[in-house]
Scaffold this active site. Structure first.
Site, mmCIF file in Angstrom:
data_model
loop_
_atom_site.group_PDB
_atom_site.id
_atom_site.type_symbol
_atom_site.label_atom_id
_atom_site.label_comp_id
_atom_site.label_asym_id
_atom_site.label_seq_id
_atom_site.Cartn_x
_atom_site.Cartn_y
_atom_site.Cartn_z
ATOM 1 N N PRO A 9 -73.426 69.167 0.717
ATOM 2 C CG PRO A 9 -71.335 68.869 2.790
ATOM 3 C CD PRO A 9 -71.995 70.021 2.171
ATOM 4 C CB CYS A 10 -78.270 68.024 1.123
ATOM 5 S SG CYS A 10 -78.371 67.011 -1.058
ATOM 6 C CG HIS A 11 -73.605 63.510 1.623
ATOM 7 N ND1 HIS A 11 -73.307 64.369 0.696
ATOM 8 C CD2 HIS A 11 -72.496 63.127 1.669
ATOM 9 C CE1 HIS A 11 -71.967 64.731 1.554
ATOM 10 N NE2 HIS A 11 -71.396 63.492 1.240
#
Length: 163
Positions: free
Chosen positions: A125-127
């Site tokens: 989850p780089c978001h």
């Protein structure tokens, strides 16, 4: 090593999924000009589990993915991606905090670079990484997708947009 390939539709567009026998290697956002390759063993267990878990996530029923991950990258990139997986659903962190957690705030640009090269979007989850000032910055899939994912996770009122 043989790569398996399939596609799935999502609320944020079509996704290309790739896996090997070691695990999931890619979740890529599709863009209108992207070439669609023929599927290769779309019934592979890792691909099928990924499709199912992504559906559950997008319906708000899944907060943690349980998939074998096998991203290709440098040792530093893998360390960053491992830290990304540890950011809980519904929470964010900053590039600076990630750099400090990895040993030095001087690595902030390298952390940003590793985030940008994350091959397994959504699942790694780089978001959930935002600017230190709370601004919503940088996302390979486009800021609208990053915003959509963070809103799905209940963070709509915490976001600042920076264009």
């Amino acid at each position: 090593m043989f790569t398996y390939l399939t596609y799935t539709n999502s609320p944020i567009g079509r996704l290309e999924l790739q896996a090997t026998d070691d695990g999931l290697t890619a979740v890529k956002f599709m863009f209108p000009d992207d070439v669609v390759q023929p599927e290769v063993n779309p019934k592979h267990p890792t691909l099928q589990a990924t499709v199912q878990q992504l559906k559950e996530y997008f319906m708000g029923e899944r907060k943690v993915f349980d998939l074998p991950l096998a991203p290709a990258g440098s040792d530093f990139q893998k360390r960053v991606w491992h830290e990304l997986v540890n950011i809980p659903w519904g929470e964010t962190t900053s590039y600076l905090k990630m750099a400090e957690k990895l040993g030095s705030k001087l690595t902030i640009r390298a952390v940003g670079g590793a985030n940008g090269k994350n091959p397994i979007g959504v699942i790694i989850p780089c978001h959930r990484v935002i600017g230190a000032n709370g601004n919503l910055t940088g996302y390979a899939g486009g800021l609208w997708r990053k915003q959509w994912l963070l809103e799905l996770e209940g963070m709509a009122n915490q976001l600042k947009m920076e264009f």
